[in-house]
Enzyme design. Structure first.
Site, short mmCIF file in Angstrom:
data_model
loop_
_atom_site.label_atom_id
_atom_site.label_comp_id
_atom_site.label_asym_id
_atom_site.label_seq_id
_atom_site.Cartn_x
_atom_site.Cartn_y
_atom_site.Cartn_z
N GLY A 61 61.26 -35.75 -11.69
CA GLY A 61 61.28 -36.59 -12.65
C GLY A 61 62.38 -36.45 -13.78
N SER A 62 61.92 -36.81 -14.89
CA SER A 62 62.88 -36.52 -16.02
C SER A 62 63.48 -35.35 -16.63
CB SER A 62 62.57 -37.67 -17.33
OG SER A 62 62.43 -39.05 -16.89
N VAL A 63 62.89 -34.38 -16.00
CA VAL A 63 62.98 -33.08 -16.75
C VAL A 63 64.47 -32.55 -16.21
CG1 VAL A 63 60.66 -32.26 -16.97
CG2 VAL A 63 61.79 -31.84 -14.70
#
Length: 624
Positions: free
Chosen positions: A342-344
């Site tokens: 995801g967004s990491v």
């Protein structure tokens, strides 16, 4: 007449003397030849073939019974013993094949032992290793079962006459001092695996030796294994023991000193266990956390939940025990669990865009909602809107901004968009994503790579919805950003010390780890600084992680992630602290945990507090 007889007698006497002399000379000659042959043969044996016959005689008579060496210990960073050896009693069997030895009924002995040791007769027979296909010489005792109880030992002693060739001997066995503590890192030992027997035999192992098969026990097998001793025994041509000649004591293996402190690791494990148990009703079953020193790559903590007790592997494992205590727990998900991040990954995407020149720190791209074709829409979920910079995109976790970078990359590069998949991969791999980190543990995974090269998937890659990565890769990635662009090799063992059993003796350090830079980011340091600032803003007012770190006595840089998997969202967070002089880089992954800021975020705060001793201050305040 009388004179005639005397004359004939005188004529005959010389002939008889001559015949006797000839006979004696012949006898002397024969004796001389025989002795000459014997002397020549003895000279040949002594002078020409003496060394050969001596060696043959020695090999035929002098045999060595191995004495198992204790393995080296494993210590934490402060020298506390985590893995040691304990003395256990092992049942052995030796075939008695001599003329004067007691008769052995192999089948009867096997059935008797099977009842006493709670084993199957077939299993006992296999361990007894008798018959033409035996693996070991008859003078070598075979291990049947280790770790027997005092009651079993007393029974066998009492029934010794009924079990010729059966003995009970003391041996070293692994002791994992704190049970399930650090189990995925420490690993365990088992008897030589059947499919690797030839490999170990070629290295000088015995078929019934125990070897490291998991974790550090396997990775450092050559270091931890000691040098076996032996007892020299005299055997006759029937391989009967007829005496003892010499005993050479075994040498214990070398010790490993880890980078991990037991107290901190124990706290991280307890935090994960408490979190998973509290989320069990929501379907959460696992969690993983890794903490690194971003300057060196030293692992400060590596924890997974659930874990297991390595001591179980010291004996036979029944299907019931395996199902209850091991199944679903054994995998070290920190190095071979693959999770949608995801967004990491957005900080890496921003640095890719800046290095490619499709954005600058001052560039503003749209946020909010965007249509990417094929009926698919990407949204920021109300977190961001309008035209924003890269730092704000990180602070508010804008998916649309990242898609904008991807679209600009497509326009910038000639040729079909499919050619950009390896280009994106190459950038993410600069940080350690999608490749092995080089940590000193076996069976590290590269993660799980996406396969379908659709246009939408290329854009999804920019905000972490295409490839799957491991927690250790994510930890190495954020540590690379924290230290200004150096990808450090993670490591668990900082020293190897010479094994010693002498009380009070200071062990000699024979090897010390030198931190290793695997590669340096080719990006402009100003771009890395801009991304660092954006990650600091995540933990500041307006950021997705502000509430998580609010109130800490220092600033934290972080990136939250909520990855959609189709079977529950993965909750992730990574970062480093303190922001201005990072001492730790961390990642927390909770599969199916939900929002990163709401679930993994509080776990990361507790880990930070535990490392810097802030949890102790809170406890002292409560006591007052």
């Amino acid at each position: 007449m009388r004179e005639t007889a005397e004359q004939e007698k005188k004529l005959l006497e010389p002939k008889e003397d001559k015949q006797l002399a000839r006979r004696l000379m012949l006898l002397f000659f024969i004796v001389f030849v025989v002795f000459a042959v014997l002397v020549l043969r003895l000279a040949h044996v002594q002078l020409v073939a003496g060394e050969t016959y001596a060696m043959l005689s020695e090999n035929n008579q002098l045999k060595r019974l191995p004495i198992t060496a204790p393995r080296g210990r494993i210590l934490d960073a402060s020298g506390e013993v985590l893995v040691d050896n304990q003395t256990v009693f092992t049942v052995t069997f030796q075939p008695l094949e001599g003329r004067n030895q007691p008769k052995q009924d192999i089948q009867a002995i096997a059935e008797h032992l099977a009842k006493v040791l709670e084993m199957e007769p077939k299993e006992v027979l296999e361990a007894m290793d008798v018959g033409p296909q035996r693996r070991m010489s008859s003078y070598i005792p075979r291990r049947i079962k280790s770790g027997i109880s005092p009651e079993v030992m007393a029974y066998l002693e009492e029934h010794r006459n009924e079990l010729p060739g059966v003995d009970v001997v003391p041996e070293p066995m692994r002791k994992y001092v704190y049970g399930n503590f650090l189990s995925h890192v420490l690993g365990y030992t088992r008897p030589v695996p059947a499919d690797e027997k030839d490999k170990y035999l070629a290295k000088g192992y015995r078929a019934d030796d125990r070897v490291g098969v998991f974790g550090l026990e396997a990775q450092y097998e050559d270091v931890l294994k000691g040098i076996d001793g032996y007892m020299e025994v005299l055997v006759n041509s029937r391989y009967e023991q007829v005496g003892k000649k010499n005993v050479v004591a075994p040498v214990r293996g070398h010790d490993l000193v880890l980078t991990i402190d037991r107290d901190f690791q124990a706290k991280v494990e307890a935090i994960l266990a408490e979190t998973v148990r509290s989320l069990a009703k929501k379907g959460v079953r696992q969690a993983s956390a890794v903490v690194l020193d971003p300057k060196t790559g030293a692992v400060k903590a590596m924890a997974n939940y659930p874990n297991f007790d390595p001591n179980i592997f010291n004996g036979k494992i029944s299907p019931e025990v395996y199902a209850k205590e091991i199944q679903g727990r054994e995998q070290n998900i920190a190095i071979n669990g693959s999770y949608t991040p995801g967004s990491v990954v957005k900080p890496a995407t921003v640095l890719m865009g800046m290095h490619e020149g499709v954005i600058t720190p001052k560039s503003r791209l749209p946020a909010g909602v965007i249509h990417i074709g094929g009926g698919r829409t990407v949204s920021d979920g109300g977190r961001a809107s309008g035209m924003i910079t890269a730092k704000v995109a990180l602070q508010r976790s804008s998916n649309v901004f990242m898609v904008g970078i991807g679209e600009r990359m497509v326009k910038r590069h000639p040729g079909p968009y499919q050619d950009l998949f390896p280009v994106f991969d190459r950038y993410y791999q600069m940080f350690g994503l999608g490749q092995k980190t080089g940590i000193d543990l076996p069976k590290e995974s590269i993660g799980l790579r996406g396969r379908d090269k659709y246009y939408g998937n290329l854009l999804y890659m920019t905000f972490g919805q295409y490839h799957n990565y491991t927690p250790i890769q994510l930890a190495q990635y954020v540590a690379t950003i924290a230290n200004g662009g150096y990808r450090m090799q993670p490591y668990l063992v900082q020293e190897i010390r010479r094994g010693t059993d002498r009380p009070g003796e200071e062990a000699e350090v024979i090897w010390r780890k030198t931190p290793k830079v695997l590669n340096r980011l080719p990006m402009n340091p100003a771009y890395i600084k801009d991304v660092q600032e954006g990650m600091r803003m995540v933990a500041s007012p307006g950021g997705t992680g502000y509430r998580v770190y609010q109130g800490l006595p220092f600033q934290v840089a972080a990136k939250t992630g909520t990855a959609q998997t189709g079977a529950g969202d993965n909750s992730l967070i990574l970062g480093y602290a303190p922001y201005h002089n990072p001492e730790i880089a961390f990642v927390v992954v909770i599969p199916k945990g939900g929002a990163g800021s709401a679930v993994s975020g509080p776990v990361s705060r507790k880990i930070i507090e535990a490392y810097f001793g802030l949890d102790k201050k809170e406890t002292q305040g409560e006591d007052r």
